[in-house]
Scaffold this active site. Structure first.
Site, PDB file in Angstrom:
ATOM      1  N   PHE A  23     -63.450 -83.044 -25.354  1.00  0.00           N
ATOM      2  CA  PHE A  23     -63.785 -84.126 -24.413  1.00  0.00           C
ATOM      3  C   PHE A  23     -64.705 -83.678 -23.287  1.00  0.00           C
ATOM      4  O   PHE A  23     -65.314 -84.503 -22.617  1.00  0.00           O
ATOM      5  CB  PHE A  23     -62.493 -84.696 -23.795  1.00  0.00           C
ATOM      6  CG  PHE A  23     -61.889 -83.822 -22.722  1.00  0.00           C
ATOM      7  CD1 PHE A  23     -62.383 -83.859 -21.416  1.00  0.00           C
ATOM      8  CD2 PHE A  23     -60.856 -82.936 -22.996  1.00  0.00           C
ATOM      9  CE1 PHE A  23     -61.850 -83.045 -20.426  1.00  0.00           C
ATOM     10  CE2 PHE A  23     -60.326 -82.119 -22.015  1.00  0.00           C
ATOM     11  CZ  PHE A  23     -60.826 -82.176 -20.726  1.00  0.00           C
ATOM     12  N   LYS A  48     -67.190 -86.061 -35.605  1.00  0.00           N
ATOM     13  CA  LYS A  48     -65.901 -86.606 -35.148  1.00  0.00           C
ATOM     14  C   LYS A  48     -65.831 -86.253 -33.666  1.00  0.00           C
ATOM     15  O   LYS A  48     -65.451 -85.145 -33.289  1.00  0.00           O
ATOM     16  CB  LYS A  48     -64.760 -85.967 -35.940  1.00  0.00           C
ATOM     17  CG  LYS A  48     -63.485 -86.787 -36.052  1.00  0.00           C
ATOM     18  CD  LYS A  48     -62.835 -87.128 -34.735  1.00  0.00           C
ATOM     19  CE  LYS A  48     -62.105 -85.976 -34.090  1.00  0.00           C
ATOM     20  NZ  LYS A  48     -61.672 -86.300 -32.695  1.00  0.00           N
ATOM     21  N   ARG A  54     -60.950 -88.669 -26.720  1.00  0.00           N
ATOM     22  CA  ARG A  54     -60.869 -89.059 -25.312  1.00  0.00           C
ATOM     23  C   ARG A  54     -62.231 -89.454 -24.743  1.00  0.00           C
ATOM     24  O   ARG A  54     -62.291 -90.139 -23.729  1.00  0.00           O
ATOM     25  CB  ARG A  54     -60.235 -87.925 -24.500  1.00  0.00           C
ATOM     26  CG  ARG A  54     -58.732 -87.840 -24.808  1.00  0.00           C
ATOM     27  CD  ARG A  54     -58.035 -86.793 -24.010  1.00  0.00           C
ATOM     28  NE  ARG A  54     -58.189 -85.473 -24.594  1.00  0.00           N
ATOM     29  CZ  ARG A  54     -57.602 -84.381 -24.130  1.00  0.00           C
ATOM     30  NH1 ARG A  54     -56.830 -84.457 -23.058  1.00  0.00           N
ATOM     31  NH2 ARG A  54     -57.776 -83.221 -24.725  1.00  0.00           N
ATOM     32  N   SER A  91     -59.535 -76.626 -27.997  1.00  0.00           N
ATOM     33  CA  SER A  91     -58.528 -75.709 -27.441  1.00  0.00           C
ATOM     34  C   SER A  91     -58.142 -74.642 -28.468  1.00  0.00           C
ATOM     35  O   SER A  91     -58.323 -74.825 -29.678  1.00  0.00           O
ATOM     36  CB  SER A  91     -57.299 -76.507 -27.031  1.00  0.00           C
ATOM     37  OG  SER A  91     -56.774 -77.153 -28.169  1.00  0.00           O
ATOM     38  N   CYS A 134     -65.241 -74.570 -20.531  1.00  0.00           N
ATOM     39  CA  CYS A 134     -64.783 -73.342 -21.187  1.00  0.00           C
ATOM     40  C   CYS A 134     -65.405 -72.120 -20.517  1.00  0.00           C
ATOM     41  O   CYS A 134     -64.982 -71.004 -20.777  1.00  0.00           O
ATOM     42  CB  CYS A 134     -65.102 -73.362 -22.669  1.00  0.00           C
ATOM     43  SG  CYS A 134     -66.847 -73.254 -22.988  1.00  0.00           S
ATOM     44  N   GLU A 156     -54.926 -70.887 -19.832  1.00  0.00           N
ATOM     45  CA  GLU A 156     -56.042 -71.786 -19.495  1.00  0.00           C
ATOM     46  C   GLU A 156     -55.468 -73.045 -18.838  1.00  0.00           C
ATOM     47  O   GLU A 156     -54.672 -73.763 -19.436  1.00  0.00           O
ATOM     48  CB  GLU A 156     -56.820 -72.170 -20.759  1.00  0.00           C
ATOM     49  CG  GLU A 156     -58.041 -73.014 -20.438  1.00  0.00           C
ATOM     50  CD  GLU A 156     -58.874 -73.368 -21.674  1.00  0.00           C
ATOM     51  OE1 GLU A 156     -58.295 -73.754 -22.700  1.00  0.00           O
ATOM     52  OE2 GLU A 156     -60.110 -73.254 -21.596  1.00  0.00           O
TER      53      GLU A 156
END
Ligand code: NAD
Length: 480
Positions: free
Chosen positions: A150, A174, A178, A227, A282, A380
């Site tokens: 997202f 894809k 969100r 993630s 990230c 994280e």
């Protein structure tokens, strides 16, 4: 009237048959922006069939013609730059300046992909034996899929699809469940750019849709960004189904500050690294490891800067820190702040309680005297929370960095070339910053996460991405 999004399959916009619908809120207001249908396995089946059907003609389209479509796509994104950035701000929450930055970064990948005629060139060696020549040519894979997170609704799909398409593959996107709205706009622009039907397809959804792609025998390769637990799952599942996979995962990025740093510029870089994009990056600096006597001055400067960051809606030009993505995510980040307090860290700037009751707001939060074993130092958080650990020297600081299971980015702030060199050669991270707080590689370099931040061999963007989306064929020729 709230808009219902559609899937884009075989050149047709469609939503018939989706029984599961999901509301997409604006993180700054909670207002519903759109309703997203989840694609069923049979819709994924249709998308793969459409892509497989379109692939042979696209593969056989001269690479210069494929590139020209990318040039047109790039031009359309320039023309619609502001609306695309606004869509990113609306559905993700980040500020318009941050959204513009990510659209610009995405466009740079398209510019890289426009070089496909050069990037796809092979190699020839004449007379490998008497009268025999050998050559390596690059061929596209076929149908490839991209699964996105997202936090960069425009840039991350654009890490993938321009290179995949320019190399001659058919692509199924894809987007994040969100933030699916920007992806719809990208699909519309690709359609306007003249991409043949079926070459690009878009299916919305979450786990069920992803699983259908990961296990489908018609999908040759999967690019994933998200993630760490999902990256591991995607890597293992897609590989078990015979696919080539690149899975870019989570991170915990360390910023090492040496006593000889330029304090003002270092502070500015750290604030932007930790709190830019509301920490949902990230490459967000998440732990500062400060060495020696500069610690008190650095913490004071960070506290001062963090407490003055203006929290608000991303489209307000005075906002410096937008909302996080969902209320559930806000609660998770607040949970980390509570854990930090319970574990004995010193909260020097508390971002809790700034919410207006509608948006998912959290102010910049700073912890000092964090110990390496605390959860806020290891996991994280993906929100505007920064932890400061104090270390005695560079060796001790690097030991802390290197014991992390992640290895996305590590940065050092110093005036010493020797310390910077020691750091860049010994630190276990794939993206290293020297006096840079967000060491994001540009489109022609690989996005080079290491350790638990990446599963696969070939990274996203740069020459790696051309390798990833093509395979090499070696042809040996003799003429009688
Ligand atoms: P996420 O893992 O929740 O979702 C990523 C994608 O996987 C989405 O498309 C989602 O629909 C799908 N998904 C979610 N759960 C799934 C499941 N159980 N099975 C199959 N598919 C599933 O990630 P996110 O919260 O959207 O994104 C944030 C994460 O992405 C952070 O950890 C961040 O560090 C990471 N990230 C990494 C990079 C990188 O380059 N390494 C870049 C951006 C973001």
């Amino acid at each position: 009237m709230v808009r219902t999004l559609q899937h884009f399959i075989g050149g047709t916009w469609q939503d018939a048959g989706s029984t599961r619908l999901e509301e997409i809120p604006n993180p700054a207001t909670g207002e519903v922006l759109a309703v997203m249908p989840h694609a069923t396995a049979s819709m994924v089946e249709s998308a793969v069939a459409a892509a497989a059907g379109a692939f042979p003609a696209w593969r056989d389209t001269p690479v210069v013609e494929r590139s020209r479509i990318m040039f047109r796509f790039r031009q359309l994104l320039e023309e619609h730059f502001d609306d695309v950035a606004r869509l990113v701000t609306d559905e993700n929450g980040k500020t318009l300046a941050e959204a513009s930055g990510e659209v610009r970064r995405g466009i740079e990948v398209i510019e890289f992909a426009c070089g496909a005629p050069t990037l796809m060139m092979g190699e020839v060696l004449e007379d490998v034996a008497r009268g025999i020549d050998a050559e390596v040519v690059r061929a596209p894979l076929g149908v490839v899929a991209g699964i996105c997170p997202f936090n960069f609704p425009a840039m991350i799909p654009l890490w993938m699809l321009p290179v995949a398409l320019a190399c001659g593959n058919a692509f199924i996107l894809k987007p994040s469940d969100r933030t699916p709205i920007t992806a719809v706009r990208l699909a519309e622009l690709l359609e306007t750019a003249g991409l043949p039907r079926g070459v690009f397809n878009l299916v919305h959804g979450a786990k069920e849709t992803v699983d259908a792609l990961l296990t489908h025998p018609g999908v040759r390769a999967v690019s994933f960004v998200g993630s760490a637990p999902v990256a591991r799952y995607v890597y293992a599942t897609a590989a078990a189904h015979g696919k080539r996979v690149q899975a870019l995962a989570g991170a915990k990025n360390y910023l090492v500050v040496m006593p000889d740093c330029d304090l003002a510029r270092t502070t500015e870089a750290i604030l932007s690294s930790a709190f830019g994009n509301a920490g949902e990056r990230c490459l967000a600096g998440s732990v500062v490891v400060v060495v020696g006597e500069v610690a008190d001055r650095l913490v004071a400067a960070l506290r001062d800067g963090a407490s003055h960051l203006r929290v608000g809606a991303g489209w307000d030009s005075t906002t410096e820190l937008g909302p996080v993505i969902r209320r559930s995510h806000l609660d998770r980040v607040v949970g980390y702040i509570e854990r930090g307090l319970a574990e004995g860290a010193e909260l020097v700037c508390d971002g809790r309680g700034v919410t207006d009751g509608r948006g998912y707001f959290l102010g910049a939060t700073l912890f000092d005297r964090v110990r390496p074993e605390m959860a806020i130092a290891q996991e994280e958080i993906f929100g505007p929370v920064l932890a400061v650990i104090r270390a005695s020297d560079l060796d001790a600081a690097m030991r802390l960095v290197n014991r992390s299971p992640f290895g996305n980015m590590a940065c050092i702030f110093t005036r010493s070339g020797r310390d910077a060199r020691t750091f860049r050669t010994r630190v276990e991270a794939g993206m290293v910053g020297v006096n840079v707080g967000v060491a994001a590689p540009m489109a022609f370099f690989p996005f080079a996460g290491w350790k638990g931040s990446f599963y696969g061999d070939l990274h996203a963007t740069g020459k790696d991405s051309v390798e990833f989306y093509t395979e090499r064929r070696v042809v040996t020729t003799r003429w009688f």
